[in-house]
Scaffold this active site. Sequence first.
Site, PDB file in Angstrom:
ATOM      1  N   LYS A  55      74.429 -46.357 -15.965  1.00 26.50           N
ATOM      2  CA  LYS A  55      75.382 -47.078 -16.671  1.00 26.50           C
ATOM      3  C   LYS A  55      74.963 -48.118 -17.211  1.00 26.50           C
ATOM      4  CE  LYS A  55      79.215 -48.736 -16.309  1.00 26.50           C
ATOM      5  NZ  LYS A  55      81.334 -49.084 -15.250  1.00 26.50           N
ATOM      6  N   LYS A  62      91.274 -56.877 -17.698  1.00 24.70           N
ATOM      7  CA  LYS A  62      90.578 -57.126 -16.761  1.00 24.70           C
ATOM      8  C   LYS A  62      91.179 -58.579 -16.072  1.00 24.70           C
ATOM      9  CE  LYS A  62      86.128 -54.763 -15.246  1.00 24.70           C
ATOM     10  NZ  LYS A  62      86.626 -53.791 -13.932  1.00 24.70           N
ATOM     11  N   ASP A  65      76.970 -55.246 -14.972  1.00 21.02           N
ATOM     12  CA  ASP A  65      77.885 -53.559 -15.145  1.00 21.02           C
ATOM     13  C   ASP A  65      76.543 -52.581 -15.850  1.00 21.02           C
ATOM     14  OD1 ASP A  65      79.523 -52.361 -14.277  1.00 21.02           O
ATOM     15  OD2 ASP A  65      80.816 -51.816 -16.734  1.00 21.02           O
ATOM     16  N   GLU A  96      85.960 -47.354 -17.731  1.00 20.14           N
ATOM     17  CA  GLU A  96      84.354 -46.387 -19.436  1.00 20.14           C
ATOM     18  C   GLU A  96      83.332 -45.812 -18.589  1.00 20.14           C
ATOM     19  OE1 GLU A  96      85.014 -49.832 -17.209  1.00 20.14           O
ATOM     20  OE2 GLU A  96      82.927 -50.288 -17.755  1.00 20.14           O
ATOM     21  N   ARG A 141      82.410 -43.527 -16.887  1.00 20.70           N
ATOM     22  CA  ARG A 141      82.625 -42.479 -16.450  1.00 20.70           C
ATOM     23  C   ARG A 141      82.245 -42.076 -17.820  1.00 20.70           C
ATOM     24  NH1 ARG A 141      87.485 -42.302 -13.636  1.00 20.70           N
ATOM     25  NH2 ARG A 141      86.899 -44.239 -12.161  1.00 20.70           N
TER      26      ARG A 141
HETATM   27  N1  BES Z   1      82.291 -51.880 -13.905  1.00 16.22           N
HETATM   28  C1  BES Z   1      83.749 -51.723 -12.980  1.00 16.22           C
HETATM   29  C2  BES Z   1      83.039 -51.629 -12.164  1.00 16.22           C
HETATM   30  C3  BES Z   1      83.656 -52.772 -11.078  1.00 16.22           C
HETATM   31  C4  BES Z   1      84.446 -53.379 -10.764  1.00 16.22           C
HETATM   32  C5  BES Z   1      82.167 -52.969 -10.161  1.00 16.22           C
HETATM   33  C6  BES Z   1      84.191 -54.314  -9.620  1.00 16.22           C
HETATM   34  C7  BES Z   1      82.004 -53.660  -9.376  1.00 16.22           C
HETATM   35  C8  BES Z   1      83.137 -54.385  -9.052  1.00 16.22           C
HETATM   36  C9  BES Z   1      84.576 -50.425 -13.729  1.00 16.22           C
HETATM   37  O1  BES Z   1      84.047 -50.061 -15.367  1.00 16.22           O
HETATM   38  C10 BES Z   1      85.581 -50.627 -14.036  1.00 16.22           C
HETATM   39  O2  BES Z   1      86.366 -50.692 -14.514  1.00 16.22           O
HETATM   40  N2  BES Z   1      86.838 -49.391 -12.860  1.00 16.22           N
HETATM   41  C11 BES Z   1      87.781 -49.635 -12.476  1.00 16.22           C
HETATM   42  C12 BES Z   1      88.181 -48.331 -12.741  1.00 16.22           C
HETATM   43  C13 BES Z   1      90.084 -48.038 -12.252  1.00 16.22           C
HETATM   44  C14 BES Z   1      90.521 -48.100 -13.872  1.00 16.22           C
HETATM   45  C15 BES Z   1      89.949 -46.305 -11.962  1.00 16.22           C
HETATM   46  C16 BES Z   1      88.167 -50.175 -11.233  1.00 16.22           C
HETATM   47  O3  BES Z   1      87.169 -50.382 -10.117  1.00 16.22           O
HETATM   48  O4  BES Z   1      88.588 -50.870 -11.072  1.00 16.22           O
HETATM   49 ZN    ZN Z   2      82.054 -50.997 -15.936  1.00 14.24          ZN
HETATM   50 MN    MN Z   3      85.492 -51.354 -16.424  1.00 14.44          MN
END
Ligand code: BES
Ligand code: ZN
Ligand code: MN
Length: 502
Positions: free
Chosen positions: A272, A284, A295, A356, A358
């Site tokens: 990724k 966010k 990321d 995003e 996935r």
């Molecule tokens: N890159 C983030 C995941 C992440 C968040 C990694 C914080 C490390 C620390 C990913 O793209 C994301 O935002 N995932 C969301 C998914 C949710 C919207 C289902 C998450 O984990 O909140």
């Molecule tokens: Zn992400």
């Molecule tokens: Mn995200």
Amino acid sequence: MEFSIKSGNPEKQRSDCLIVGVYESRKLSSSAEALDAASGGFLTAVLKRGDLDGKAGSTLLLHSVPGLLSERVLLVGLGKERELDEKHYRQAVKAAVKAVNSCGATDAVSFLADLSIKKHDIAWRVAQHAEVVLDAVYKFDCMKGKAAKDKKADAPKGIKKLTINVVSRADIKPAEAGLKQGQAIGAGVSLAKDLGNLPPNVCTPTYLADQAKALSKSHGLEVQVLDRPEMEKLGMGSFLGVAQGSRQPPKLIVLQHKKGKKGQKPVVLVGKGITFDTGGISLKPGAEMDEMKYDMCGAASVLGTFKAIAEMGLPINAVGIIPTCENMPDGNAIRPGDVLTSMSGQTIEVLNTDAEGRLILCDALTYAERFEPAAVVDIATLTGACVIALGHHLSGLFSNHDALARELLAAGEGAQDRAWHMPMLEDYQGQLDSNFADMANIGGRAAGSITAACFLSRFAKKYDWAHLDIAGTAWKSGKEKGSTGRPVPLLTEFLRQRSAKV
Ligand code: BES
Ligand code: ZN
Ligand code: MN
């Protein structure tokens, strides 16, 4: 850092600093014993005064020890002799390097690889030694200004040359092989750390593509970079959906290491590469959002692993696929409710633009099919939920093939870069149901890392596949904020084991 292997007596070494171990309750390791004898019991006398008890990771620097040719001796605590395991060994090496690196010595001889650790041979001990050293001396200061650089010129120079001693001449050959491997992994980890630590205004998708091109040039890899029009032709509607909210053009990087037998099916690594994740329209919150520059650590780990296996000349066929773009809010960005058509033909209702990762990985997984892979492993900072489940010690491992999962777990153990096998039962798939498309891109708060893996599994049906969620392990927050380079050691060990098998 310059490394070498040697087999010699500790008391006869001429060096800025000798590094020897001391077990808990002041028991000397055999190299410390040799120094003690040569110095007329100097070490025993110092320890008796109580300056070091031998607790794992403690250190004591001695100057002008009588009877030796070396200026300094660093005593390093190893913990209880019976309990000397991988963790204490790494802890001792790390503490030793940190201490030597700041004491003014520029070269040193370490006797720590002489210690015996259950289940591990000299090659492993030397490889780990080199890796831990390179990890400990790593610095990221290319973004600091002139004042900081001037200040640095006055500080101790740090260690430039390290000799790792082995007990017998018979150990030299395996130790040299271990050293080569440790240095290669160290170089891969450093590359992954650099890419992770670079700010997101520098480390863009185009920058990653340029780095991949540079790496292939210097290390004899094949590289191909697909741009938006080519991806449009392939029908990568899901990946391009994420990319459409950014001014930065998306890239699909394809790396190939072809050192295996002709016709041997390749192992494919998919990383990724979101160079910044704002969440998109599902923005966010502001706190710690800077960390979303990390990321792209899955992508960085693929590049780092390819650097390592190229330096090792690993006899294997491997393909690296990196979908990379930014996730930004914009007038042209995707909205919650949008439906995207993936390259596989499956449609996806975007219920949260922050899920995003996935969306870009699914098209890369479909693209991987054309390589007829022996196995596919994707690596992604995919979910905050994985951090809640496993914290910062273990990466989450999901797979549609138990044997592949076991291989990766074992590689993580061997490399001391561990993962934990998470469940991915059919039962969870229902959480991705959508009223309007083939699936939704989120599955609710419950089991967030599992439903993310379930989403990916729908695009990985045609081969053996595993997914590593590295959201908790790829970087550290707080005072020590910085990329860890994980899971380059795990992935490199996995490929090394595979290459040894065929
Ligand atoms: N890159 C983030 C995941 C992440 C968040 C990694 C914080 C490390 C620390 C990913 O793209 C994301 O935002 N995932 C969301 C998914 C949710 C919207 C289902 C998450 O984990 O909140
Ligand atoms: Zn992400
Ligand atoms: Mn995200």
